[in-house]
Enzyme design. Structure first.
Site: not given
Length: 181
Positions: A36, A101
């Site tokens: 990222h 998650k």
């Protein structure tokens, strides 16, 4: 269980609700923290990304090396909150879905609603199960990051739960509120 093709996610997103169980089929891209950071460096320099963001799904995972002729080894989700600072911008650029998650912050939830996108939760600790749904894998960028490089995965019937929908439903927030009553 709702069957959804990645290519149809934007079309079906308004019909999905927090808590729905789905089976996702199609192409997803892996990206964790380091990837990222590099994606944002490319965006900030105006350079091309290693994959088209519009309509894409990113899975926050770093698959382990493949064994026994499989495309990947264990392929479980990592904690999504570490990507919260990156996610709104990627959603605004057309990202259709995210798999990880754990909870997301308010900025991510607002960006999901604003862009008609969905955050899916995968079961943590079930990396071997998730890997069984990966039929192909190809490393496409940032090879020096090892298991955290960006990979193009082909998944079939990947079992997921809608965690945050594009109408503001959130299984974490709503579940706590329901339990508190």
């Amino acid at each position: 269980m709702i069957e959804i093709a990645v290519n149809d996610l934007k079309k079906f997103a308004p019909e999905l609700h927090a808590g729905d169980r789905i089976a996702l089929t199609g192409t997803v891209y892996t990206a964790r923290d380091a990837a990222h950071k590099r994606i944002f460096e490319l965006l900030d320099r105006g350079e091309a990304l290693p994959f088209e963001l519009n309509g894409a799904v990113i899975y926050y995972t770093g698959p382990t090396p493949a064994k026994d002729g499989r495309p990947v080894g264990s392929c479980g989700p990592t904690t999504s909150g570490r990507m919260d600072k990156f996610t709104p911008r990627l959603l605004d650029l057309g990202l259709a879905g995210i798999i990880g998650k754990g909870e997301r912050n308010d900025a991510v939830a607002q960006a999901l609603c604003r862009n008609g996108a969905v955050y899916f939760s995968a079961v943590g600790g079930a990396g071997a199960l998730m890997a069984k749904h990966v039929t192909a894998a190809e490393e496409i960028a940032f090879h020096d990051l090892g298991c955290e490089s960006i990979k193009r995965l082909t998944v079939e019937h990947l079992p997921l739960t809608v965690a945050v929908d594009c109408s503001g439903g959130d299984i974490f927030r709503d579940g706590r509120a329901k339990y508190a009553r």
